[in-house]
Design a protein around this motif. Structure first.
Motif, PDB file in Angstrom:
ATOM      1  N   GLN A  77       3.511   8.270 -11.046  1.00  0.00           N
ATOM      2  CA  GLN A  77       4.565   7.602 -11.808  1.00  0.00           C
ATOM      3  C   GLN A  77       3.938   6.369 -12.460  1.00  0.00           C
ATOM      4  OE1 GLN A  77       7.864   7.150  -8.792  1.00  0.00           O
ATOM      5  NE2 GLN A  77       6.462   8.526  -7.722  1.00  0.00           N
ATOM      6  N   PRO A  78       3.516   6.457 -13.728  1.00  0.00           N
ATOM      7  CA  PRO A  78       2.670   5.414 -14.331  1.00  0.00           C
ATOM      8  C   PRO A  78       3.225   3.994 -14.260  1.00  0.00           C
ATOM      9  CG  PRO A  78       2.730   7.350 -15.734  1.00  0.00           C
ATOM     10  CD  PRO A  78       3.736   7.582 -14.649  1.00  0.00           C
ATOM     11  N   LEU A  79       4.515   3.802 -14.589  1.00  0.00           N
ATOM     12  CA  LEU A  79       5.061   2.441 -14.571  1.00  0.00           C
ATOM     13  C   LEU A  79       5.121   1.880 -13.159  1.00  0.00           C
ATOM     14  CD1 LEU A  79       7.865   2.828 -17.264  1.00  0.00           C
ATOM     15  CD2 LEU A  79       5.751   1.512 -17.480  1.00  0.00           C
ATOM     16  N   ALA A  80       5.511   2.703 -12.193  1.00  0.00           N
ATOM     17  CA  ALA A  80       5.515   2.258 -10.794  1.00  0.00           C
ATOM     18  C   ALA A  80       4.095   2.021 -10.303  1.00  0.00           C
ATOM     19  CB  ALA A  80       6.216   3.297  -9.914  1.00  0.00           C
ATOM     20  N   LEU A  81       3.160   2.840 -10.777  1.00  0.00           N
ATOM     21  CA  LEU A  81       1.765   2.711 -10.358  1.00  0.00           C
ATOM     22  C   LEU A  81       1.165   1.409 -10.860  1.00  0.00           C
ATOM     23  CD1 LEU A  81      -0.461   4.302  -8.885  1.00  0.00           C
ATOM     24  CD2 LEU A  81      -1.064   5.349 -11.068  1.00  0.00           C
ATOM     25  N   ALA A 141      -9.122  -7.715  -6.119  1.00  0.00           N
ATOM     26  CA  ALA A 141      -8.043  -8.123  -7.021  1.00  0.00           C
ATOM     27  C   ALA A 141      -8.357  -7.702  -8.453  1.00  0.00           C
ATOM     28  CB  ALA A 141      -7.845  -9.637  -6.949  1.00  0.00           C
ATOM     29  N   ALA A 142      -9.594  -7.945  -8.886  1.00  0.00           N
ATOM     30  CA  ALA A 142      -9.975  -7.581 -10.251  1.00  0.00           C
ATOM     31  C   ALA A 142      -9.844  -6.087 -10.484  1.00  0.00           C
ATOM     32  CB  ALA A 142     -11.409  -8.036 -10.525  1.00  0.00           C
ATOM     33  N   SER A 143     -10.227  -5.294  -9.479  1.00  0.00           N
ATOM     34  CA  SER A 143     -10.137  -3.833  -9.613  1.00  0.00           C
ATOM     35  C   SER A 143      -8.695  -3.388  -9.784  1.00  0.00           C
ATOM     36  CB  SER A 143     -10.755  -3.168  -8.377  1.00  0.00           C
ATOM     37  OG  SER A 143     -10.622  -1.765  -8.448  1.00  0.00           O
ATOM     38  N   HIS A 144      -7.793  -3.896  -8.942  1.00  0.00           N
ATOM     39  CA  HIS A 144      -6.381  -3.520  -9.039  1.00  0.00           C
ATOM     40  C   HIS A 144      -5.777  -3.976 -10.365  1.00  0.00           C
ATOM     41  CE1 HIS A 144      -5.557  -1.696  -5.191  1.00  0.00           C
ATOM     42  NE2 HIS A 144      -6.085  -2.702  -4.539  1.00  0.00           N
ATOM     43  N   GLU A 203       0.831  -1.207   0.000  1.00  0.00           N
ATOM     44  CA  GLU A 203       0.000   0.000   0.000  1.00  0.00           C
ATOM     45  C   GLU A 203       0.866   1.257   0.000  1.00  0.00           C
ATOM     46  OE1 GLU A 203      -2.515  -0.653   3.360  1.00  0.00           O
ATOM     47  OE2 GLU A 203      -3.973  -1.852   2.210  1.00  0.00           O
ATOM     48  N   ARG A 204       2.008   1.199   0.663  1.00  0.00           N
ATOM     49  CA  ARG A 204       2.945   2.328   0.603  1.00  0.00           C
ATOM     50  C   ARG A 204       3.484   2.505  -0.817  1.00  0.00           C
ATOM     51  NH1 ARG A 204       6.590   0.985   5.987  1.00  0.00           N
ATOM     52  NH2 ARG A 204       5.021   1.568   7.565  1.00  0.00           N
ATOM     53  N   ALA A 205       3.756   1.388  -1.479  1.00  0.00           N
ATOM     54  CA  ALA A 205       4.232   1.465  -2.863  1.00  0.00           C
ATOM     55  C   ALA A 205       3.202   2.163  -3.743  1.00  0.00           C
ATOM     56  CB  ALA A 205       4.522   0.060  -3.407  1.00  0.00           C
ATOM     57  N   LEU A 206       1.932   1.833  -3.552  1.00  0.00           N
ATOM     58  CA  LEU A 206       0.871   2.465  -4.327  1.00  0.00           C
ATOM     59  C   LEU A 206       0.781   3.954  -4.017  1.00  0.00           C
ATOM     60  CD1 LEU A 206      -1.501   2.017  -6.304  1.00  0.00           C
ATOM     61  CD2 LEU A 206      -2.967   1.679  -4.308  1.00  0.00           C
ATOM     62  N   ALA A 207       0.896   4.308  -2.736  1.00  0.00           N
ATOM     63  CA  ALA A 207       0.810   5.719  -2.345  1.00  0.00           C
ATOM     64  C   ALA A 207       1.963   6.524  -2.937  1.00  0.00           C
ATOM     65  CB  ALA A 207       0.801   5.838  -0.820  1.00  0.00           C
ATOM     66  N   HIS A 208       3.173   5.982  -2.876  1.00  0.00           N
ATOM     67  CA  HIS A 208       4.336   6.691  -3.432  1.00  0.00           C
ATOM     68  C   HIS A 208       4.212   6.856  -4.944  1.00  0.00           C
ATOM     69  CE1 HIS A 208       6.882   7.265   0.047  1.00  0.00           C
ATOM     70  NE2 HIS A 208       6.785   5.994   0.396  1.00  0.00           N
ATOM     71  N   LEU A 263       0.776  -5.774  -7.892  1.00  0.00           N
ATOM     72  CA  LEU A 263       1.186  -6.441  -6.665  1.00  0.00           C
ATOM     73  C   LEU A 263       0.012  -6.586  -5.705  1.00  0.00           C
ATOM     74  CD1 LEU A 263       3.305  -7.580  -4.736  1.00  0.00           C
ATOM     75  CD2 LEU A 263       3.936  -5.224  -4.150  1.00  0.00           C
ATOM     76  N   LEU A 264      -0.765  -5.513  -5.528  1.00  0.00           N
ATOM     77  CA  LEU A 264      -1.928  -5.585  -4.644  1.00  0.00           C
ATOM     78  C   LEU A 264      -2.968  -6.554  -5.197  1.00  0.00           C
ATOM     79  CD1 LEU A 264      -2.159  -1.830  -3.679  1.00  0.00           C
ATOM     80  CD2 LEU A 264      -1.947  -3.721  -2.059  1.00  0.00           C
ATOM     81  N   GLY A 265      -3.112  -6.596  -6.531  1.00  0.00           N
ATOM     82  CA  GLY A 265      -4.043  -7.546  -7.122  1.00  0.00           C
ATOM     83  C   GLY A 265      -3.631  -8.983  -6.858  1.00  0.00           C
ATOM     84  N   GLU A 266      -2.336  -9.258  -6.967  1.00  0.00           N
ATOM     85  CA  GLU A 266      -1.838 -10.611  -6.668  1.00  0.00           C
ATOM     86  C   GLU A 266      -2.092 -10.985  -5.214  1.00  0.00           C
ATOM     87  OE1 GLU A 266       1.898 -10.602  -9.879  1.00  0.00           O
ATOM     88  OE2 GLU A 266       2.233 -10.151  -7.757  1.00  0.00           O
TER      89      GLU A 266
END
Length: 425
Positions: free
Chosen positions: A257-261, A281-284, A246-251, A267-270
């Motif tokens: 940052q599209p590629l990081a996003l 999962a489907a939403s992410h 979740e921190r990765a998503l926030a950053h 990752l959250l979907g997995e």
């Protein structure tokens, strides 16, 4: 002459604008960084310093790929214009700047097949031959490290790490080139996690944290948090893994940052799939897939399709999962992305053991290829087929090439005749 003095006076400040632009970009102020890059380029252009104008453009490209990879025209323009300036400055090895500029962007976004079509893989190093040393330390390192990791070339990847981190994970911040060192640290952490060497991965991630804290950097935070999430995921600590994801998503979201996003959403979907939160999962994963399309990043798309196949398998959607895996192979085989292909094969084996006997189609066509052929036989164009099946037009073209090869035909009319005569239309 006054004009020359004024021009030189402007040039005196150009290195300051260049340094400021990099600092602003690294700390998340991309709009201000873009303005500073513009001031630097204008100052060098005023006195005809093509070498430094080109260097400025290509440094700006490195940050454009971080902050606006989904703005493909701008990225390609920066690459092309930067290389054209270096060519005018008679920098060795910079010829055919338009093609080489596109190759740079294709490699960066994981379109390795297209990059190889434009310039054979063996000539990729020539794309970078004429770049000033500072760019060899930034742009080149990110690109080659990502390709080696994606292709599973572990020994070569560790060699790339050693090139920039000869002291290992214990390097003191500030003693080596910052961007090259931190990207090498992330590469080393990913390689260690893939090998199951948790202690070594932890050392590299801790080193990465130290360097980011020392620099006060924003770029690299999302990728670092995603790697920590993978570390805790492998260690079995689901709560900590979720926190870091979740921190990765926030950053990656602020600044965007599209590629990081897209990687954070994947990752959250997995993780949601593993936890049984299938709607989340489907939403992410659909967010991730949309970003991969916007960035024209086929390798990233393939990784997200793999995650979607896992989701479909978890919800008894065996046929849908198999079709997704067909697309993964269509993307990853030309890229020689062996780790992703191995994952696809492993999931296929699991599905084969759990699912009903698959339907056999004529000429060895896959279920996805039959879907494409059926729509072609109805008269739909490639873009219409892509829209109907939620595929990219490039993927539809790949499926059609495979269909033509299997049927031994070369036209849509002949393929349509086959579909009608075999009851597939």
């Amino acid at each position: 002459a006054p004009a020359v003095v004024a021009g030189l006076g402007g040039t005196m400040y150009a290195p300051g604008w260049g340094g400021l632009s990099v600092a602003l970009a690294m700390t998340g102020s991309y709009a201000e960084a873009t303005a500073a890059f513009g001031r630097e380029r204008d100052a060098y252009r005023a006195v005809g310093h093509d070498l430094f104008v080109g260097q400025s453009d290509l440094t700006a490209l490195r940050f454009a790929l971080a902050y606006e990879a989904d703005n493909r025209p701008r990225c390609e323009r920066l690459a092309r214009e930067g290389l054209e300036c270096l060519a005018r400055a008679a920098v060795t090895g910079v010829t055919d700047a338009h093609v080489k500029g596109r190759v740079l962007v294709h490699i960066a976004t994981g379109a390795w097949e297209e990059a190889t079509r434009l310039a054979p893989l063996a000539t990729w190093p020539e794309v970078f031959t004429g770049l000033p040393r500072v760019l060899d330390n930034t742009l080149l390192h990110d690109l080659i490290g990502a390709v080696l990791l994606g292709r599973g070339e572990r020994e070569a990847a560790w060699g790339w790490v050693a090139r920039w981190c000869p002291e290992g994970s214990g390097a003191t911040p500030g003693r080596r080139v910052y961007v090259a060192t931190t990207t090498a640290q992330r590469l080393a952490a990913a390689l260690s996690l893939d090998a199951g060497d948790m202690e070594r991965a932890k050392e590299w991630l801790a080193a990465h944290d130290r360097w980011l804290a020392w620099a006060g950097a924003v770029l690299g935070q999302s990728e670092g948090q995603a790697l920590w999430a993978q570390y805790h995921r492998k260690a079995g600590d689901v709560a900590k893994a979720r926190t870091h994801a979740e921190r990765a998503l926030a950053h990656a979201s602020e600044p965007r940052q599209p590629l990081a996003l897209l990687a954070a959403h994947r990752l959250l979907g997995e993780m949601d799939t593993e936890a049984g939160r299938h709607a989340d999962a489907a939403s992410h994963l659909h967010e991730s897939l949309g970003l991969a399309e916007a960035c024209e990043a086929p390798y990233e798309r393939a990784l997200t399709l793999l995650a979607l196949a896992e989701l479909r398998a978890a919800t008894d959607g065996w046929d849908a999962a198999m079709r997704l895996l067909d697309e993964v192979r269509a993307i990853c085989t030309p890229l020689s992305a062996k780790p992703a292909l191995a994952r696809a094969d492993a999931l296929t084996e699991r599905l084969a053991a759990a699912s009903p006997a698959p339907i056999s189609y004529p000429a060895g066509l896959s279920a996805r290829e039959v879907e494409v052929l059926r729509l072609v036989a109805q008269g739909l164009t490639n873009p219409q087929v892509a829209e109907r099946l939620f595929l990219s037009p490039r993927t539809v073209e790949q499926h059609l090439r495979s269909i033509y090869n299997k049927l031994g035909v070369s036209t849509r009319a002949a393929a349509t005749h086959f579909a009608v005569s075999h009851g597939l239309a």
